[in-house]
Each structure stands twice: as structure tokens, then as C-alpha cells.
Design an enzyme around this catalytic site. Structure first.
Site, PDB file in Angstrom:
ATOM      1  N   SER A  41       0.806  -1.223   0.000  1.00 50.48           N
ATOM      2  CA  SER A  41       0.000   0.000   0.000  1.00 50.48           C
ATOM      3  C   SER A  41       0.840   1.275   0.000  1.00 50.48           C
ATOM      4  O   SER A  41       0.329   2.346  -0.317  1.00 50.48           O
ATOM      5  CB  SER A  41      -0.946   0.015   1.200  1.00 50.48           C
ATOM      6  OG  SER A  41      -0.213  -0.112   2.411  1.00 50.48           O
ATOM      7  N   ASP A 333      -2.253   8.614   7.780  1.00 48.51           N
ATOM      8  CA  ASP A 333      -3.267   7.779   8.438  1.00 48.51           C
ATOM      9  C   ASP A 333      -2.562   6.842   9.423  1.00 48.51           C
ATOM     10  O   ASP A 333      -1.375   7.032   9.701  1.00 48.51           O
ATOM     11  CB  ASP A 333      -4.096   7.039   7.367  1.00 48.51           C
ATOM     12  CG  ASP A 333      -3.304   5.977   6.609  1.00 48.51           C
ATOM     13  OD1 ASP A 333      -2.117   5.751   6.946  1.00 48.51           O
ATOM     14  OD2 ASP A 333      -3.862   5.356   5.682  1.00 48.51           O
ATOM     15  N   HIS A 336       0.404   5.041   6.954  1.00 49.14           N
ATOM     16  CA  HIS A 336       1.116   5.536   5.777  1.00 49.14           C
ATOM     17  C   HIS A 336       1.602   6.974   5.923  1.00 49.14           C
ATOM     18  O   HIS A 336       0.927   7.792   6.551  1.00 49.14           O
ATOM     19  CB  HIS A 336       0.192   5.452   4.540  1.00 49.14           C
ATOM     20  CG  HIS A 336      -0.375   4.092   4.327  1.00 49.14           C
ATOM     21  ND1 HIS A 336      -1.651   3.745   4.734  1.00 49.14           N
ATOM     22  CD2 HIS A 336       0.168   2.986   3.773  1.00 49.14           C
ATOM     23  CE1 HIS A 336      -1.877   2.477   4.431  1.00 49.14           C
ATOM     24  NE2 HIS A 336      -0.787   1.992   3.842  1.00 49.14           N
TER      25      HIS A 336
END
Length: 368
Positions: A41, A333, A336
Site C-alpha cells: 500500500s 493515516d 502511511h
């Protein structure tokens, strides 16, 4: 009759001219014609938008600085987006699963990364759908075949030999596998951290060798960052107080030590390869320790948050609140970095010294 003949000939000739002109542009416009991206991600550009998965970022407020969610797990660009821009690539490298990623578009590179993906195939199973590294390699093999069909094997191999390949993966093998709360307790009793890291490295050796055998020559391998410092780990382990959580960081460092040796080994064994070991752990640790000098005001908490002392308990989504100034937060977040952090990381990988990336940085690897 002449009109139809002309039209038919044009229909046959024009695609060939387009292909040649694109190839000429690729060869002469810059040293790096394309970027092929593998990972999780941290660098996913939207592949998870197209699969059934609990790991998704295609909803607000993700992508707030794009004006809309894109499937990137941050407020703006990923590290590879920024590196591509700096190297002069025309567009962001598109996700493999997007329907428009086909034909001549492939010649500028493809992003195979997937949120929740890992080196090991069991990693991320709590999310359901995710594309682990073996499957990402399979997808690249498909792209490779498509490119060979488009431009022929000699030109395709030339393209791969001069393109940038980057692999950013491994965090999920710890966070969403070995360290998964509750579910991983039996595994931790059976498998020591050393055994787990050895298993990761053995698998990774095969995967990176396969990438080389498929034609990759300029390969950037990013290590695992200080995952014990992310808001999710801080909130999940309140006993650590104001400090980063020790165990995840120790696991990351164990893995990184072996990964550095693996990259050196592959550089020696795989003829004509140029590997660069990107020390993201070192760079992010430096940002966290000296965040004020980098212009940040908050190094511990998520900018996009719902609950938890550090905003680390619930993923970023529509119920979340967003901090007033995104450029002042290291983390977007619970997991990340923000666009502002990604800019710093990307620039240090592009132009940094051997403390940041070794034996050469990305700009040197690109031949720029």
C-alpha cells in the site's frame, strides 16, 4: 476505390509509425523510459480498487490533494509517483488492473503494487483480496508478453534493461502476518522471529531472481521502515508510552540486515544487474527524530483520524476527521506517510548518499 485503399493502408501503417515514434521518444527523451513498480500500500496506485478486499483507499478523504480518491493510501502522491515525476516520466505509472492499462501505455511502465500484499503468500489474508509479490510477478510476466507482442523481443528486452524496477514490500509480512493481534499468537509460539525473517528472505531471493530473469536490470529494493513508530502500533501498544514500539522495529531491523546482504549477493551473482538498496528505515527514522527541522509539527499522530491517542485505531475513511495542515504531519493515516513525507523520502532516494541508498542512488542508477 482509391479512398478506401488509402484509408486501409493508413489504418495499417499509422499504428506502426506510432509505435516507432513512441520508441524513438523513449530512447532519446530520457535515460529511464519506463517505471515498473512492485509492492504494497505504500506504492499502490489503485490496483485494490479492482479486487474484492477489505484493504481499499478509493474513498474520501484519501486523495484529498488530488481532489478525489485514486486508490492511493495517502493524501496525495506515493514515493514512486514523486520519483517518476523527478525522472521526467510523462504520467504517473498506471495500475496493472485498470482497463486502460493496455497497448502502447505499457511501454511507459506499470504499477503492480497492492495494499495488504506481502512477500509471503499467507500475508494479508485478513483482508481477503490482495495481490502478493508472487502474483505481482505473474502479472509482470503477462505484461512482458504483451510488450513483446507489441514491439518484438529485442526492443522489449532493451526497454526492460533500461527501465527502473522498484520493489517496496515486507511491512505487511510483519504487521498483517507475524504480528497480527490475537491471530498470530500460535504462530509466534511455533516460529521464532529469526525463522520468520529467514523464510521471508528465502522467498524474496527467488522473487528478485525471477524479476531479473524476466529482464529487469536496474532494480531498487526498499527495506522495511520503522513500523513500530506508526500510529497504529503506538495505539495498539499503549505500554510503550510516548516511544515507538520495540518488537516491530527489531523485526524490521533483523529483516533489513539480511535484506542488505541479499541485495549485495544478487548484485554479484546476477550478471549485468544493478541493484540499489534503499534504506527507508534510516530516512524515516531521521525524519521522526528531527521532524521540526523538516518543517513538521507532528511526528506521532495520523492526520486522518477517528479514534485513539495517536489516531491509529481505525483506518482513514469517510467518518474520519482531517488535520488542519496536512503538510505538517509525518503520517497521513494509521499506517502511511503523508505526501509531504513521501517527497522527502523520494528526494533522498533520488539524490542521497550511501547512508540513504547504496551503492548508488536512483539518479545515478538512471544514468542521469
Amino acid at each position: 476505390m482509391g479512398f478506401f485503399l488509402d484509408r486501409q493502408m493508413t489504418a495499417e501503417i499509422v499504428p506502426g509509425i506510432l509505435t516507432v515514434s513512441i520508441l524513438v521518444g523513449i530512447c532519446f527523451a530520457k535515460n529511464i523510459p519506463a517505471s515498473f513498480v512492485f509492492g504494497d500500500s505504500l506504492v499502490d496506485a489503485g490496483n485494490n480498487n479492482y479486487i474484492v478486499s477489505l484493504s481499499k483507499a478509493n474513498y474520501v478523504p484519501n486523495g484529498i490533494d488530488f481532489g478525489m480518491p485514486t486508490g492511493r493510501y495517502t493524501n496525495g502522491r506515493t514515493i514512486v509517483d514523486i520519483i517518476g515525476q523527478e525522472l521526467g516520466l510523462k504520467d504517473f505509472t498506471p495500475p496493472y488492473l485498470a482497463p486502460s492499462t493496455a497497448g502502447l501505455v505499457l511501454l511507459q511502465g506499470v504499477n503492480y503494487a497492492s495494499g495488504g500484499g506481502g512477500i509471503l503468500n499467507t500475508t494479508g489474508k485478513i483482508f481477503g483480496g490482495r495481490i502478493n509479490l508472487d502474483a505481482q510477478m505473474d502479472n509482470f510476466a503477462n505484461t512482458r508478453q504483451d510488450i513483446i507482442s507489441n514491439i518484438g523481443a529485442p526492443e522489449a528486452l532493451k526497454l526492460f534493461g533500461t527501465s527502473l524496477f522498484s520493489v517496496t514490500i515486507g511491512s505487511n509480512d510483519f504487521i498483517n502476518n507475524y504480528l497480527t493481534p490475537v491471530l498470530s499468537v500460535p504462530e509466534q509460539k511455533l516460529i521464532s522471529p529469526e525463522m520468520f525473517v529467514d523464510t521471508m528472505i528465502s522467498r524474496y531471493r527467488l522473487q528478485l531472481t525471477r524479476l531479473y530473469n524476466l529482464g529487469a536490470r536496474k532494480i531498487v529494493v526498499a527495506n522495511v521502515g520503522p513500523i513500530g513508530c506508526i500510529p497504529y502500533q503506538r495505539d495498539s501498544n499503549p505500554g510503550a508510552g510516548d516511544n515507538c514500539v520495540n518488537l516491530p522495529n527489531q523485526l524490521a531491523q533483523q529483516f533489513n540486515t539480511q535484506l542488505k546482504s541479499l541485495v549485495t549477493e544478487l548484485s554479484t551473482d546476477l550478471q549485468g544487474s544493478q541493484f540499489a538498496y534503499a534504506d527507508v528505515y534510516h530516512i524515516v527514522q531521521d525524519i521522526l527524530q528531527n521532524f521540526i527541522s523538516y518543517g513538521f509539527e507532528n511526528a506521532n499522530s495520523a492526520c486522518c483520524y477517528v479514534s485513539g491517542r495517536y489516531g491509529g485505531l481505525i483506518p482513514c475513511g469517510p467518518p474520519s476527521k482531517v488535520c488542519g495542515d496536512r503538510s505538517k504531519y509525518v503520517f497521513w493515516d494509521p499506517y502511511h506517510p503523508s505526501d509531504a513525507s513521501n517527497v522527502i523520502i523520494a528526494r533522498r532516494l533520488l539524490d542521497g548518499d550511501s547512508n540513504d541508498i547504496t551503492p548508488i542512488n536512483i539518479r545515478q542508477l538512471a544514468g542521469l
